[in-house]
Design a protein around this motif. Structure first.
Motif, PDB file in Angstrom:
ATOM      1  N   ILE A 204       0.850  -1.185   0.000  1.00 51.15           N
ATOM      2  CA  ILE A 204       0.000   0.000   0.000  1.00 51.15           C
ATOM      3  C   ILE A 204       0.887   1.237   0.000  1.00 51.15           C
ATOM      4  CG2 ILE A 204      -2.042  -1.013   1.074  1.00 51.15           C
ATOM      5  CD1 ILE A 204      -1.115  -0.094   3.757  1.00 51.15           C
ATOM      6  N   ASP A 205       0.335   2.332  -0.544  1.00 53.43           N
ATOM      7  CA  ASP A 205       1.077   3.589  -0.589  1.00 53.43           C
ATOM      8  C   ASP A 205       1.309   4.119   0.817  1.00 53.43           C
ATOM      9  OD1 ASP A 205       1.172   3.613  -3.336  1.00 53.43           O
ATOM     10  OD2 ASP A 205      -0.638   4.831  -3.552  1.00 53.43           O
ATOM     11  N   PRO A 206       2.471   4.738   1.049  1.00 52.67           N
ATOM     12  CA  PRO A 206       2.663   5.460   2.311  1.00 52.67           C
ATOM     13  C   PRO A 206       1.627   6.578   2.414  1.00 52.67           C
ATOM     14  CG  PRO A 206       4.760   5.165   1.176  1.00 52.67           C
ATOM     15  CD  PRO A 206       3.673   4.764   0.206  1.00 52.67           C
ATOM     16  N   PRO A 207       1.411   7.126   3.621  1.00 54.41           N
ATOM     17  CA  PRO A 207       0.424   8.192   3.785  1.00 54.41           C
ATOM     18  C   PRO A 207       0.693   9.355   2.835  1.00 54.41           C
ATOM     19  CG  PRO A 207       1.208   7.438   5.917  1.00 54.41           C
ATOM     20  CD  PRO A 207       2.065   6.763   4.882  1.00 54.41           C
ATOM     21  N   GLY A 208      -0.391   9.990   2.379  1.00 53.48           N
ATOM     22  CA  GLY A 208      -0.249  11.135   1.488  1.00 53.48           C
ATOM     23  C   GLY A 208      -1.376  11.246   0.481  1.00 53.48           C
ATOM     24  N   ARG A 209      -2.198  10.178   0.380  1.00 54.31           N
ATOM     25  CA  ARG A 209      -3.338  10.267  -0.534  1.00 54.31           C
ATOM     26  C   ARG A 209      -4.375  11.234   0.029  1.00 54.31           C
ATOM     27  NH1 ARG A 209      -5.862   4.660  -1.060  1.00 54.31           N
ATOM     28  NH2 ARG A 209      -5.413   4.595   1.162  1.00 54.31           N
ATOM     29  N   GLU A 210      -5.289  11.662  -0.839  1.00 56.49           N
ATOM     30  CA  GLU A 210      -6.384  12.521  -0.415  1.00 56.49           C
ATOM     31  C   GLU A 210      -7.708  11.884  -0.825  1.00 56.49           C
ATOM     32  OE1 GLU A 210      -6.116  16.731  -1.144  1.00 56.49           O
ATOM     33  OE2 GLU A 210      -3.951  16.582  -1.473  1.00 56.49           O
ATOM     34  N   GLN A 211      -8.742  12.095  -0.004  1.00 59.31           N
ATOM     35  CA  GLN A 211     -10.038  11.491  -0.260  1.00 59.31           C
ATOM     36  C   GLN A 211     -10.693  12.052  -1.514  1.00 59.31           C
ATOM     37  OE1 GLN A 211     -13.314   9.530   2.553  1.00 59.31           O
ATOM     38  NE2 GLN A 211     -12.755  11.579   3.162  1.00 59.31           N
ATOM     39  N   ARG A 212     -10.332  13.297  -1.871  1.00 57.89           N
ATOM     40  CA  ARG A 212     -10.969  13.891  -3.048  1.00 57.89           C
ATOM     41  C   ARG A 212     -10.571  13.174  -4.333  1.00 57.89           C
ATOM     42  NH1 ARG A 212      -7.907  19.708  -3.934  1.00 57.89           N
ATOM     43  NH2 ARG A 212      -5.846  19.088  -3.204  1.00 57.89           N
ATOM     44  N   TYR A 213      -9.453  12.385  -4.330  1.00 57.42           N
ATOM     45  CA  TYR A 213      -9.133  11.586  -5.514  1.00 57.42           C
ATOM     46  C   TYR A 213     -10.286  10.644  -5.843  1.00 57.42           C
ATOM     47  CZ  TYR A 213      -4.191  12.626  -4.212  1.00 57.42           C
ATOM     48  OH  TYR A 213      -3.011  13.202  -3.863  1.00 57.42           O
ATOM     49  N   TYR A 214     -11.004  10.198  -4.798  1.00 56.83           N
ATOM     50  CA  TYR A 214     -12.004   9.146  -4.927  1.00 56.83           C
ATOM     51  C   TYR A 214     -13.438   9.662  -4.982  1.00 56.83           C
ATOM     52  CZ  TYR A 214      -8.011   6.515  -3.125  1.00 56.83           C
ATOM     53  OH  TYR A 214      -6.769   5.980  -2.936  1.00 56.83           O
ATOM     54  N   SER A 215     -13.680  10.833  -4.390  1.00 53.67           N
ATOM     55  CA  SER A 215     -15.063  11.269  -4.210  1.00 53.67           C
ATOM     56  C   SER A 215     -15.633  11.879  -5.481  1.00 53.67           C
ATOM     57  CB  SER A 215     -15.148  12.291  -3.069  1.00 53.67           C
ATOM     58  OG  SER A 215     -14.368  13.424  -3.355  1.00 53.67           O
ATOM     59  N   ASP A 216     -16.840  11.476  -5.808  1.00 53.77           N
ATOM     60  CA  ASP A 216     -17.573  12.071  -6.928  1.00 53.77           C
ATOM     61  C   ASP A 216     -18.338  13.289  -6.428  1.00 53.77           C
ATOM     62  OD1 ASP A 216     -16.809   9.995  -8.707  1.00 53.77           O
ATOM     63  OD2 ASP A 216     -18.375   8.722  -7.863  1.00 53.77           O
ATOM     64  N   PHE A 217     -18.626  14.208  -7.347  1.00 50.68           N
ATOM     65  CA  PHE A 217     -19.469  15.341  -6.991  1.00 50.68           C
ATOM     66  C   PHE A 217     -20.912  14.845  -6.887  1.00 50.68           C
ATOM     67  CE2 PHE A 217     -22.044  19.084  -8.561  1.00 50.68           C
ATOM     68  CZ  PHE A 217     -22.035  19.735  -7.335  1.00 50.68           C
ATOM     69  N   THR A 218     -21.489  14.983  -5.709  1.00 49.69           N
ATOM     70  CA  THR A 218     -22.867  14.552  -5.471  1.00 49.69           C
ATOM     71  C   THR A 218     -23.707  15.782  -5.160  1.00 49.69           C
ATOM     72  OG1 THR A 218     -22.037  12.481  -4.524  1.00 49.69           O
ATOM     73  CG2 THR A 218     -24.351  13.020  -4.132  1.00 49.69           C
ATOM     74  N   PRO A 219     -24.453  16.296  -6.143  1.00 48.91           N
ATOM     75  CA  PRO A 219     -25.241  17.519  -5.912  1.00 48.91           C
ATOM     76  C   PRO A 219     -26.258  17.334  -4.795  1.00 48.91           C
ATOM     77  CG  PRO A 219     -25.155  16.974  -8.257  1.00 48.91           C
ATOM     78  CD  PRO A 219     -24.613  15.785  -7.514  1.00 48.91           C
ATOM     79  N   HIS A 220     -26.403  18.374  -3.986  1.00 46.61           N
ATOM     80  CA  HIS A 220     -27.410  18.356  -2.926  1.00 46.61           C
ATOM     81  C   HIS A 220     -28.751  18.751  -3.537  1.00 46.61           C
ATOM     82  CE1 HIS A 220     -29.283  18.483   0.869  1.00 46.61           C
ATOM     83  NE2 HIS A 220     -29.208  19.792   1.071  1.00 46.61           N
ATOM     84  N   LEU A 221     -29.665  17.778  -3.637  1.00 47.41           N
ATOM     85  CA  LEU A 221     -30.933  18.022  -4.327  1.00 47.41           C
ATOM     86  C   LEU A 221     -32.139  18.045  -3.392  1.00 47.41           C
ATOM     87  CD1 LEU A 221     -30.330  15.596  -7.343  1.00 47.41           C
ATOM     88  CD2 LEU A 221     -29.950  18.072  -7.297  1.00 47.41           C
ATOM     89  N   GLN A 222     -31.993  17.513  -2.186  1.00 48.25           N
ATOM     90  CA  GLN A 222     -33.147  17.396  -1.284  1.00 48.25           C
ATOM     91  C   GLN A 222     -33.176  18.552  -0.285  1.00 48.25           C
ATOM     92  OE1 GLN A 222     -32.522  13.393   0.184  1.00 48.25           O
ATOM     93  NE2 GLN A 222     -33.886  12.561  -1.371  1.00 48.25           N
ATOM     94  N   HIS A 223     -33.143  19.774  -0.821  1.00 48.74           N
ATOM     95  CA  HIS A 223     -33.117  20.958   0.029  1.00 48.74           C
ATOM     96  C   HIS A 223     -34.484  21.632   0.127  1.00 48.74           C
ATOM     97  CE1 HIS A 223     -32.943  22.711  -3.949  1.00 48.74           C
ATOM     98  NE2 HIS A 223     -31.757  22.150  -4.178  1.00 48.74           N
ATOM     99  N   GLY A 224     -35.441  21.205  -0.706  1.00 48.44           N
ATOM    100  CA  GLY A 224     -36.802  21.724  -0.609  1.00 48.44           C
ATOM    101  C   GLY A 224     -37.085  23.003  -1.373  1.00 48.44           C
ATOM    102  N   ASP A 225     -36.084  23.557  -2.084  1.00 53.38           N
ATOM    103  CA  ASP A 225     -36.302  24.787  -2.856  1.00 53.38           C
ATOM    104  C   ASP A 225     -36.529  24.404  -4.321  1.00 53.38           C
ATOM    105  OD1 ASP A 225     -36.095  27.233  -4.252  1.00 53.38           O
ATOM    106  OD2 ASP A 225     -34.812  28.082  -2.696  1.00 53.38           O
TER     107      ASP A 225
END
Length: 339
Positions: A204-225
């Motif tokens: 495994i890679d030594p520490p230094g990765r970031e979670q944003r490499y993996y995260s998809d953009f998930t729009p917030h749609l259930q806001h009621g507007d």
């Protein structure tokens, strides 16, 4: 008569205590146990001293009186104060509030004695429920970040980060982020050489990765507007194309100023930031699934200037388009690299 030399006392091993709260993830519990077992082996290899460097214990709430009891000890003997308390990930979804009050009480007591408390993924919710994280920075799985912020508005959530080491409190993001967190702790407690040997052994890679490499953009749609939602739907359908605030406000049936205020309140982003997230998401998809040159990917994502695409991609994703493609080509998860 010659006096014998005084017998040197063997230093106490680093004590890693893992809380096995109800619903905690077995992969995390046993993965952390194995990682520190390997670290102990490499620490002994690199030292002339023949001793145990790391002791791992597992603790579980006792059914009878609510205390935590030790159910596993890698070096059986009198129990002392743990150096580190690990709160593992939960299964699938975050635990509910008040899920394990015994664990919360035990965490607070061990922290007051000087233990480092390290929580992974859904385990960050257990740590937050204990009150120890109040006013502090934290990360968790990117899918759970909004829920953690909703339950604990006093926290500063940095969901892009895979590991946040805040000294006495350490939090880690995704389900398998226990490996990154564990290696970070190994480096702090046993040194860089032991950490790197452990990482190489585990592939495994030594520490230094970031979670944003993996995260998809998930729009917030259930806001009621509903007005803002109409604008979001239009942006989703026309993401690569440029837009004006006036036109977008028209789709929402609102004046420009009112639209801007309500859009930011509902989504947490300005329309320009939201639009850019959608375009970068399109670029990520094309980098994963095609062999198109980056210039062509940039154009398909709505960027006239490929340099602008590269800069925005690096800022939002944390990797250049070329680095991202090498890690994720074909939809694969990142490979172990020597970057």
């Amino acid at each position: 008569m010659t006096k014998s030399a005084p017998k040197l006392t063997e230093p106490a091993p680093i004590d890693i205590a893992v809380i096995c709260y109800p619903g905690s993830q077995a992969t995390c519990i046993h993965g952390v146990t194995d990682l520190f077992t390997y670290a102990d082996y490499f620490a002994r290899q690199q030292s002339s001293a023949s001793r145990t460097f790391v002791r791992i214990t597992h603790w579980r709430p006792a059914a009878a009186d609510g205390r935590l009891e030790c159910v596993f000890d890698s070096r059986p003997g009198p129990l002392g104060r743990p150096t580190v308390v690990v709160v593992p990930a939960s299964q699938l979804a975050p635990i509910t509030r008040g899920h394990s009050p015994e664990s919360n009480t035990w965490l607070v007591s061990r922290h007051a004695e000087g233990a480092i408390v390290a929580a992974v993924c859904g385990g960050v919710f257990v740590l937050a429920d204990s009150g120890l994280l109040a006013g502090r920075r934290a990360t968790t799985h990117w899918m759970f970040a909004d829920e953690l912020q909703r339950r604990h508005p006093e926290l500063t959530i940095e969901a892009d980060r895979l590991v946040i080491d805040d000294g006495d409190l350490v939090t880690a993001g995704g389900v398998l982020a226990w490996a990154d967190m564990g290696l970070s702790l190994v480096e702090r407690l046993l040194g860089t050489a032991v950490m790197r040997a452990t990482a190489r052994f585990m592939l495994i890679d030594p520490p230094g990765r970031e979670q944003r490499y993996y995260s998809d953009f998930t729009p917030h749609l259930q806001h009621g507007d509903k007005a803002v939602l109409a604008a979001q739907h239009w942006l989703q359908a026309h993401a690569p194309a440029p837009f004006s605030i006036a036109a977008l406000a028209g789709h929402a049936g609102l004046g420009a100023r009112t639209f801007l205020r309500r859009f930011v309140k509902a989504t947490g982003l300005t329309p320009s930031e939201y639009h850019q997230q959608l375009r970068i998401a399109r670029g990520r998809e094309l980098l994963e699934r095609t062999q198109d040159p980056v210039d062509r990917v940039a154009a398909a994502a709505g960027y006239e200037d490929s340099g602008g695409f590269r800069r925005s991609f690096k800022r939002l994703v944390g990797l250049s388009p070329g680095e991202y493609r090498r890690r994720f080509q074909g939809g694969r998860r990142p490979q172990c690299t020597a970057d």
